[in-house]
Motif scaffolding. Structure first.
Motif, mmCIF file in Angstrom:
data_model
loop_
_atom_site.group_PDB
_atom_site.id
_atom_site.type_symbol
_atom_site.label_atom_id
_atom_site.label_comp_id
_atom_site.label_asym_id
_atom_site.label_seq_id
_atom_site.Cartn_x
_atom_site.Cartn_y
_atom_site.Cartn_z
ATOM 1 N N GLY A 22 0.774 -1.324 0.191
ATOM 2 C CA GLY A 22 0.073 0.077 0.052
ATOM 3 C C GLY A 22 0.755 1.477 0.177
ATOM 4 O O GLY A 22 0.349 2.328 0.107
ATOM 5 N N CYS A 23 1.938 1.069 -0.292
ATOM 6 C CA CYS A 23 3.024 2.403 -0.083
ATOM 7 C C CYS A 23 2.669 3.323 -1.566
ATOM 8 O O CYS A 23 2.895 2.403 -2.568
ATOM 9 N N THR A 24 2.574 4.579 -1.553
ATOM 10 C CA THR A 24 2.163 5.545 -2.914
ATOM 11 C C THR A 24 3.517 5.292 -3.525
ATOM 12 O O THR A 24 3.577 5.542 -4.909
ATOM 13 N N ASN A 123 6.731 12.137 1.704
ATOM 14 C CA ASN A 123 6.087 11.396 2.539
ATOM 15 C C ASN A 123 6.278 11.740 3.991
ATOM 16 O O ASN A 123 5.882 10.843 4.823
ATOM 17 N N HIS A 180 -3.258 10.498 -3.573
ATOM 18 C CA HIS A 180 -4.367 9.651 -2.453
ATOM 19 C C HIS A 180 -5.440 9.075 -3.198
ATOM 20 O O HIS A 180 -6.057 8.539 -2.586
ATOM 21 N N THR A 213 2.524 8.572 0.821
ATOM 22 C CA THR A 213 2.242 8.067 2.157
ATOM 23 C C THR A 213 3.654 7.098 2.415
ATOM 24 O O THR A 213 4.307 6.529 1.581
ATOM 25 N N CYS A 214 3.471 6.903 3.751
ATOM 26 C CA CYS A 214 4.467 5.936 4.382
ATOM 27 C C CYS A 214 3.628 4.976 5.395
ATOM 28 O O CYS A 214 3.835 5.508 6.611
ATOM 29 N N PRO A 215 2.765 4.197 5.038
ATOM 30 C CA PRO A 215 1.807 3.449 5.924
ATOM 31 C C PRO A 215 2.702 2.957 7.231
ATOM 32 O O PRO A 215 2.283 2.919 8.249
ATOM 33 N N THR A 221 -2.949 2.177 8.414
ATOM 34 C CA THR A 221 -3.191 1.339 7.323
ATOM 35 C C THR A 221 -2.968 1.924 6.141
ATOM 36 O O THR A 221 -3.037 3.198 6.156
ATOM 37 N N PRO A 222 -2.920 1.445 5.012
ATOM 38 C CA PRO A 222 -2.711 2.254 3.576
ATOM 39 C C PRO A 222 -3.919 3.051 3.403
ATOM 40 O O PRO A 222 -3.552 4.372 2.935
ATOM 41 N N CYS B 30 -2.785 -5.203 0.355
ATOM 42 C CA CYS B 30 -2.822 -3.612 1.021
ATOM 43 C C CYS B 30 -4.218 -3.309 1.403
ATOM 44 O O CYS B 30 -4.112 -2.252 2.131
ATOM 45 N N LEU B 32 -5.968 -1.360 -0.673
ATOM 46 C CA LEU B 32 -6.527 -0.064 -1.274
ATOM 47 C C LEU B 32 -7.461 -0.172 -2.366
ATOM 48 O O LEU B 32 -8.232 0.716 -2.352
#
Ligand SMILES: Cc1ncc(C[n+]2csc(CCOP(=O)(O)OP(=O)(O)O)c2C)c(N)n1
Ligand code: SF4
Ligand code: SF4
Ligand code: SF4
Lengths: 249, 86
Positions: A22-24, A123, A180, A213-215, A221-222, B30, B32
């Protein structure tokens, strides 16, 4: 008959990304890859990866790449572009890399107006090393080196990099976007494409700052991290075009 | 030099009017896409793990899919292909 709405970009390799779930960083890689394919620039592009979580980004794009020392990606990019002016050269840098240890390199790349593109992923933290405070960490944000939250009296206010670089006379194009949700990703991709178009047309230095982001470092959470970008980062880091002297690309 | 280990691909397809294809072993669970899907037809399969050890995403109501592509665009790991019937 069916039409493909979305599939993996040909600009990405088949190597699995090393990023946390889930990291952008992964989402932003897709925007870069799609832009280079759509502009037909991929074959002559060289990516300069930083030190940070994206240190291995050269493995993830279907183009050549070089990995620079911490913060020095703009210096490597400028040298490469000056000796290979037919190549499209971009750096991919985090905020620890670009806004802390690499402050001198980014300012002087913009100051010289070198014809390179910088993709700056903000981030608000040092992801790779375990979530330490960055110059971009928000007031009261807890990190492993600001466990009680960033304290303004002791640590100042977060650095506004786009605003700073827009003051530099020879910089051509500076925009801040976010990653996002899909509408913001569309805007981010337009900005990235414009930056590459400007470089291809010889228009000089461009930087796109992307709020990401940096969950893991944020301990969220992401999905919650996406909400944090919108609700907490965007008010302090306003989106928009800070400088655009490229005219029509 | 490539440091990451590649897992053999596992392709999972769901087709009704529109079609979703998941490159399942690339999924990191994840959430998302689950969070972003406006039709709420995706979920993580908590009963099993993929080749990387994550709970992979599944579609439990492909009839509800509008092929909007939001899940695929938000996925950091390019797991999802979306095809629209035209
Ligand atoms: C010269 C040097 N100093 C410090 C480090 C340790 N270090 C590695 S990554 C990093 C910060 C990375 O943060 P950022 O640029 O925000 O990228 P992110 O990991 O968040 O994507 C630091 C300080 C290093 N590798 N080299
Ligand atoms: S540590 Fe943070 S920035 Fe680095 S890959 Fe993980 S989530 Fe992304
Ligand atoms: S294409 Fe749209 S409706 Fe279909 S699963 Fe993805 S997000 Fe949901
Ligand atoms: S967004 Fe991608 S990696 Fe995340 S759960 Fe969905 S398919 Fe898996």
């Amino acid at each position: 008959m069916s039409k493909i709405v979305y599939e993996k970009s040909k600009g990405l390799s088949d190597v699995q990304l090393s990023y946390c779930p889930g990291c952008t960083h992964g989402i932003i890689h897709k925007l870069i890859a799609e832009s280079l394919v759509e502009l037909d620039l991929l074959d002559r592009t060289i990516a300069i990866s930083p030190v940070g979580c994206s240190v291995m980004a050269y493995d993830f794009f279907n183009c050549d790449g070089i990995q620079a020392s911490h913060g020095r990606a703009p210096a490597v990019a400028c040298g490469l572009k000056r000796t290979n002016p037919d190549k499209i050269v971009f750096t991919y840098q985090g905020d620890g890399d670009l806004a802390a240890i690499g402050t001198a390199e980014i300012i002087h790349a913009a100051h010289r107006g070198d014809n390179v593109t910088v993709i700056f992923v903000n981030n608000a933290i040092y992801g790779m090393t375990g979530g330490q405070m960055a110059p971009t960490t928000l007031i009261d944000m807890k990190t492993s080196t600001s466990p009680l939250g960033r304290n303004e009296a002791m640590m100042g206010k977060p650095l506004l990099v786009s605003e700073l670089l827009a003051q530099i006379p020879s910089a051509t194009y500076i925009e801040r976007v976010a990653s996002h949700d899909v509408p913001n990703l569309n805007k981010a991709k337009r900005a990235i494409k414009k930056a590459f178009e400007y470089q291809a047309a010889g228009k000089g230095f461009s930087m796109v700052e992307i709020l990401g982001t940096c969950p893991i470092g944020w301990n969220m959470t992401p999905a919650d991290a996406m909400g944090f970008v919108k609700d907490t980062m965007m008010p302090y880091f306003p989106l928009g075009v800070y400088k655009d002297e490229g005219g029509n690309a | 030099m490539v440091f990451t280990v590649k897992t053999a691909p596992k392709i999972v397809e769901y087709a009704a009017k529109h079609k979703l294809t998941f490159d399942e072993n690339m999924c990191k669970g994840c959430d998302l896409c689950v969070w972003a899907c406006p039709k709420d037809i995706l979920k993580l399969d908590l009963e099993r793990v993929n080749g990387k050890g994550y709970n992979p995403v599944v579609c439990f109501d492909i009839d509800g899919c509008t092929a909007c592509g939001i899940c695929a665009r938000i996925c950091p790991d390019s797991v999802i292909k979306v095809e629209r019937d035209v």
